[in-house]
Scaffold this motif. Structure first.
Motif, PDB file in Angstrom:
ATOM      1  N   GLN A 340       0.818  -1.212   0.000  1.00  0.00           N
ATOM      2  CA  GLN A 340       0.000   0.000   0.000  1.00  0.00           C
ATOM      3  C   GLN A 340       0.853   1.265   0.000  1.00  0.00           C
ATOM      4  OE1 GLN A 340      -2.980  -0.362   3.240  1.00  0.00           O
ATOM      5  NE2 GLN A 340      -4.483  -0.065   1.610  1.00  0.00           N
ATOM      6  N   SER A 341       1.953   1.230   0.730  1.00  0.00           N
ATOM      7  CA  SER A 341       2.811   2.412   0.811  1.00  0.00           C
ATOM      8  C   SER A 341       3.730   2.552  -0.393  1.00  0.00           C
ATOM      9  CB  SER A 341       3.649   2.365   2.096  1.00  0.00           C
ATOM     10  OG  SER A 341       4.487   1.219   2.105  1.00  0.00           O
ATOM     11  N   ASP A 342       4.039   1.446  -1.074  1.00  0.00           N
ATOM     12  CA  ASP A 342       4.944   1.499  -2.221  1.00  0.00           C
ATOM     13  C   ASP A 342       4.539   0.406  -3.210  1.00  0.00           C
ATOM     14  OD1 ASP A 342       7.016   2.108  -3.922  1.00  0.00           O
ATOM     15  OD2 ASP A 342       8.537   1.023  -2.766  1.00  0.00           O
ATOM     16  N   ASN A 343       3.596   0.731  -4.091  1.00  0.00           N
ATOM     17  CA  ASN A 343       3.055  -0.255  -5.030  1.00  0.00           C
ATOM     18  C   ASN A 343       3.945  -0.318  -6.269  1.00  0.00           C
ATOM     19  OD1 ASN A 343       1.429  -1.616  -7.056  1.00  0.00           O
ATOM     20  ND2 ASN A 343      -0.280  -1.358  -5.629  1.00  0.00           N
ATOM     21  N   LEU A 344       4.830  -1.288  -6.296  1.00  0.00           N
ATOM     22  CA  LEU A 344       5.783  -1.400  -7.403  1.00  0.00           C
ATOM     23  C   LEU A 344       5.100  -1.715  -8.720  1.00  0.00           C
ATOM     24  CD1 LEU A 344       8.785  -3.332  -5.763  1.00  0.00           C
ATOM     25  CD2 LEU A 344       8.647  -0.913  -6.371  1.00  0.00           C
ATOM     26  N   PHE A 345       4.056  -2.546  -8.688  1.00  0.00           N
ATOM     27  CA  PHE A 345       3.382  -2.903  -9.937  1.00  0.00           C
ATOM     28  C   PHE A 345       2.822  -1.668 -10.623  1.00  0.00           C
ATOM     29  CE2 PHE A 345      -0.871  -3.535 -11.796  1.00  0.00           C
ATOM     30  CZ  PHE A 345      -0.479  -4.168 -12.968  1.00  0.00           C
ATOM     31  N   GLN A 346       2.104  -0.832  -9.877  1.00  0.00           N
ATOM     32  CA  GLN A 346       1.507   0.350 -10.481  1.00  0.00           C
ATOM     33  C   GLN A 346       2.579   1.308 -10.995  1.00  0.00           C
ATOM     34  OE1 GLN A 346      -1.431   2.192  -7.950  1.00  0.00           O
ATOM     35  NE2 GLN A 346      -2.341   0.226  -7.372  1.00  0.00           N
ATOM     36  N   LYS A 347       3.645   1.492 -10.226  1.00  0.00           N
ATOM     37  CA  LYS A 347       4.718   2.389 -10.660  1.00  0.00           C
ATOM     38  C   LYS A 347       5.358   1.888 -11.951  1.00  0.00           C
ATOM     39  CE  LYS A 347       6.179   4.393  -6.241  1.00  0.00           C
ATOM     40  NZ  LYS A 347       7.296   4.540  -5.286  1.00  0.00           N
ATOM     41  N   ARG A 348       5.681   0.591 -11.979  1.00  0.00           N
ATOM     42  CA  ARG A 348       6.329   0.027 -13.163  1.00  0.00           C
ATOM     43  C   ARG A 348       5.415   0.141 -14.388  1.00  0.00           C
ATOM     44  NH1 ARG A 348       8.190  -5.639 -10.349  1.00  0.00           N
ATOM     45  NH2 ARG A 348      10.050  -4.887  -9.230  1.00  0.00           N
ATOM     46  N   PHE A 349       4.160  -0.233 -14.214  1.00  0.00           N
ATOM     47  CA  PHE A 349       3.240  -0.222 -15.341  1.00  0.00           C
ATOM     48  C   PHE A 349       3.090   1.189 -15.913  1.00  0.00           C
ATOM     49  CE2 PHE A 349      -0.830   0.198 -17.404  1.00  0.00           C
ATOM     50  CZ  PHE A 349      -0.905  -0.945 -18.184  1.00  0.00           C
ATOM     51  N   MET A 350       2.885   2.158 -15.037  1.00  0.00           N
ATOM     52  CA  MET A 350       2.659   3.517 -15.522  1.00  0.00           C
ATOM     53  C   MET A 350       3.905   4.100 -16.178  1.00  0.00           C
ATOM     54  SD  MET A 350       0.286   5.020 -12.450  1.00  0.00           S
ATOM     55  CE  MET A 350      -1.236   4.192 -11.974  1.00  0.00           C
ATOM     56  N   LEU A 351       5.075   3.792 -15.627  1.00  0.00           N
ATOM     57  CA  LEU A 351       6.310   4.259 -16.250  1.00  0.00           C
ATOM     58  C   LEU A 351       6.479   3.685 -17.650  1.00  0.00           C
ATOM     59  CD1 LEU A 351       8.870   4.099 -13.298  1.00  0.00           C
ATOM     60  CD2 LEU A 351       8.387   6.103 -14.700  1.00  0.00           C
ATOM     61  N   LYS A 352       6.266   2.378 -17.783  1.00  0.00           N
ATOM     62  CA  LYS A 352       6.480   1.715 -19.063  1.00  0.00           C
ATOM     63  C   LYS A 352       5.389   2.090 -20.068  1.00  0.00           C
ATOM     64  CE  LYS A 352       8.953  -2.179 -17.002  1.00  0.00           C
ATOM     65  NZ  LYS A 352      10.222  -1.902 -17.683  1.00  0.00           N
ATOM     66  N   MET A 400      -5.839  -6.083  -2.844  1.00  0.00           N
ATOM     67  CA  MET A 400      -4.790  -5.318  -3.521  1.00  0.00           C
ATOM     68  C   MET A 400      -4.958  -5.374  -5.035  1.00  0.00           C
ATOM     69  SD  MET A 400      -2.374  -3.279  -3.280  1.00  0.00           S
ATOM     70  CE  MET A 400      -2.330  -3.337  -1.483  1.00  0.00           C
ATOM     71  N   PHE A 401      -5.346  -6.546  -5.556  1.00  0.00           N
ATOM     72  CA  PHE A 401      -5.581  -6.659  -6.993  1.00  0.00           C
ATOM     73  C   PHE A 401      -6.727  -5.741  -7.425  1.00  0.00           C
ATOM     74  CE2 PHE A 401      -7.944  -8.837 -10.464  1.00  0.00           C
ATOM     75  CZ  PHE A 401      -7.019  -8.632 -11.471  1.00  0.00           C
ATOM     76  N   GLU A 402      -7.768  -5.658  -6.596  1.00  0.00           N
ATOM     77  CA  GLU A 402      -8.884  -4.760  -6.910  1.00  0.00           C
ATOM     78  C   GLU A 402      -8.391  -3.312  -6.975  1.00  0.00           C
ATOM     79  OE1 GLU A 402     -13.403  -3.906  -5.270  1.00  0.00           O
ATOM     80  OE2 GLU A 402     -11.811  -4.476  -3.863  1.00  0.00           O
ATOM     81  N   LYS A 403      -7.533  -2.921  -6.036  1.00  0.00           N
ATOM     82  CA  LYS A 403      -6.977  -1.565  -6.062  1.00  0.00           C
ATOM     83  C   LYS A 403      -6.143  -1.347  -7.321  1.00  0.00           C
ATOM     84  CE  LYS A 403      -6.635  -1.062  -0.991  1.00  0.00           C
ATOM     85  NZ  LYS A 403      -7.406   0.196  -0.864  1.00  0.00           N
ATOM     86  N   VAL A 405      -6.426  -2.824 -10.288  1.00  0.00           N
ATOM     87  CA  VAL A 405      -7.281  -2.731 -11.473  1.00  0.00           C
ATOM     88  C   VAL A 405      -7.918  -1.358 -11.578  1.00  0.00           C
ATOM     89  CG1 VAL A 405      -9.410  -3.592 -12.542  1.00  0.00           C
ATOM     90  CG2 VAL A 405      -7.731  -5.209 -11.643  1.00  0.00           C
ATOM     91  N   ARG A 406      -8.473  -0.886 -10.488  1.00  0.00           N
ATOM     92  CA  ARG A 406      -9.162   0.409 -10.531  1.00  0.00           C
ATOM     93  C   ARG A 406      -8.185   1.563 -10.746  1.00  0.00           C
ATOM     94  NH1 ARG A 406     -14.409  -0.430  -9.287  1.00  0.00           N
ATOM     95  NH2 ARG A 406     -14.946  -2.301  -8.100  1.00  0.00           N
ATOM     96  N   GLU A 407      -6.993   1.469 -10.171  1.00  0.00           N
ATOM     97  CA  GLU A 407      -6.006   2.540 -10.343  1.00  0.00           C
ATOM     98  C   GLU A 407      -5.495   2.562 -11.790  1.00  0.00           C
ATOM     99  OE1 GLU A 407      -4.289   5.878  -9.099  1.00  0.00           O
ATOM    100  OE2 GLU A 407      -5.470   4.587  -7.776  1.00  0.00           O
ATOM    101  N   ILE A 408      -5.225   1.389 -12.358  1.00  0.00           N
ATOM    102  CA  ILE A 408      -4.772   1.328 -13.749  1.00  0.00           C
ATOM    103  C   ILE A 408      -5.872   1.795 -14.687  1.00  0.00           C
ATOM    104  CG2 ILE A 408      -4.028  -0.228 -15.590  1.00  0.00           C
ATOM    105  CD1 ILE A 408      -1.890   0.380 -13.486  1.00  0.00           C
TER     106      ILE A 408
END
Length: 489
Positions: A340-352, A400-403, A405-408
């Protein structure tokens, strides 16, 4: 114009004999042209009209061919480097942006001046070539000449000839170029099979997609070697395809504006044409030009679909794979708080995805860019759905997966500028199922699935069936088979 006013234009020495000769036979003047009947010029008018059609057709054919031969696609600046699926992340500087900042637009990627794969200089990069403006200048000029003659035979003949020339010379050339296959730098032959990468197969996630093989990424030294001033073969091939694609998009707009302009010209200049049937026929002839716009749009759509399947789909799959490296959805309380404090998946996906989006936006027209991103999102949702069916979750991992999906979804809606509720509907429902705290909540999820998005008035993706829900719940390690079997769905 009255007969007296026309007769007053005849020399005085001829007025009496002219009136006597024609009073009992023909009107003194032609209501269409204003010319005196049975004079040499009036008798030659049909011949002049046929001669005009021949010369105008010749001018149109030769000018369009000349415009295509002078097209400047091969000399457009800024296309030195090809699109690349793996850009150098060290060239991207971020001031501590979080995933929520990215999806809201607060976090910006700052690209260096020489980012590999972004075409060298980030200055103006022409997206279209000269042939579109030149061809439509010729087409519009010829059609305006035809309308100005106020002769229905001339309008119909020039419209028919315009359609033939545009189809055989302009459209065929752009369509051939836009439907060519092209690859990415570092992909060797550029085939879609070589570019496809499976979802990450690390021990932590266990996600896989069948039927694809991994490809070693290009080394930094190879990427640096290709960053020269001369255009690479891959970049040249991509420039040919993408410029032709943008030309088709621009041609749709130009064709619509040309038809609107000619219709307005017809209404203003044909008001005194006595035969209303000629006006109706002229409008019908101009309306047939709209079929060209439909052909341009169809060819453009075919090219975008091909790029989506052979280029964007494997790239998005690679982005998803690399973003899920070392990511898992079986989480302890401590791991959940860390994510929650450092979501690596979301960061990586958005960067790429930002990297891919920036390259496409630089090379595609606005409409083509939006459509290409929507195609990429469609591929993403399909791969993501298949991947989660092969992964293990617990309740915290489902939350966490739900978060994720909605954030992406929010992030991609901002990138594409359009609502993606329809495309993400199944993923959102899967996430809801994986995040349930008790089995009693599953029945409510099944009942609440909408078939139609009332806000957008569009058909939603197929809802989850009872079998789909049972399969998804089987991936929850904290849900027993008996619990799934006892569900009242």
């Amino acid at each position: 114009m009255s007969a007296d006013s026309v007769a007053s234009l005849v020399p005085l020495s001829m007025q009496s004999s002219f009136a006597t000769k024609h009073s009992a036979t023909l009107p003194l003047f032609d209501e269409r042209t204003g010319l005196v009947n049975r004079t040499p010029i009036s008798l030659r008018l049909p011949w002049l009209n046929d001669t005009y059609i021949c010369f105008e057709s010749f001018f149109l054919s030769k000018s369009v061919a000349k415009a295509m031969s002078l097209d400047d696609t091969e000399t457009l600046p800024g296309w030195t480097h090809p699109l690349q699926e793996n850009t150098d992340n060290t060239a991207m500087k971020r001031g501590g942006a979080t995933p929520s900042d990215l999806s809201s637009g607060k976090g910006k990627i700052l690209l260096g001046k020489n980012v590999t794969g972004l075409g060298g200089s980030l200055l103006d990069m022409p997206q279209t070539s000269s042939c579109v403006g030149d061809v439509f200048f010729v087409v519009r000029t010829s059609l305006e000449h035809a309308v100005a003659t106020q002769q229905i035979s001339a309008v119909e003949a020039i419209v028919r000839h315009t359609i033939g020339v545009v189809n055989s010379v302009f459209l065929s050339t752009l369509e051939t170029a836009a439907l060519k296959r092209w690859g990415s730098a570092g992909s060797g032959s550029g085939s879609s099979r070589d570019m496809q990468l499976g979802i990450a197969s690390g021990e932590s996630s266990g996600w896989r997609l069948p039927g694809v093989r991994a490809r070693a990424s290009s080394s930094s030294s190879e990427q640096q070697a290709s960053s020269n001033t001369q255009i690479t073969p891959q970049a040249s091939a991509q420039r040919e395809v993408l410029v032709a694609l943008n030309n088709l998009d621009l041609a749709c707009t130009y064709m619509q504006k040309t038809v609107e302009s000619l219709s307005a010209k017809l209404d203003s200049e044909w008001q005194r044409v006595p035969d209303q049937n000629d006006i109706v026929r002229a409008r019908k002839a101009l309306d047939t030009l709209s079929a060209l716009s439909a052909k341009f749009s169809h060819s453009k759509q075919r090219s975008l679909e091909q790029i989506g399947v052979h280029v964007l789909k494997p790239w998005v799959r690679t982005i998803l794979q690399q973003s899920y490296r070392d990511i898992k959805y079986v989480l302890t309380d401590e791991e959940f708080n860390d994510v929650q404090s450092d979501n690596l998946f979301q960061k990586r996906f958005m960067l790429k995805f930002n990297s891919l989006s920036a390259q496409l936006k630089q090379r595609l027209s606005l409409h083509n860019f939006s459509t290409a991103l929507e195609n990429a999102v469609t591929s993403l949702c399909g791969d993501w759905e298949r991947a989660i069916r092969q992964s293990k979750f617990n309740m915290l991992g489902g939350i966490m997966f739900e978060k994720d999906v909605r954030e992406i979804q929010r992030y991609l809606e901002k990138e594409t500028g359009t609502g993606l509720r329809q495309k993400f509907s199944r993923l959102v429902r899967m996430a809801d199922v994986l995040a349930v705290e008790s089995m009693a909540d599953v029945g409510h999820i099944l009942e609440s699935q909408p078939a139609i998005d009332m806000a957008a008035n569009t058909q939603m993706s197929p809802p989850l069936s009872k079998g789909d829900i049972a399969t998804i719940l089987a991936n929850r390690i904290d849900v027993s088979e008996r619990d799934i079997h006892d569900l009242d769905m």
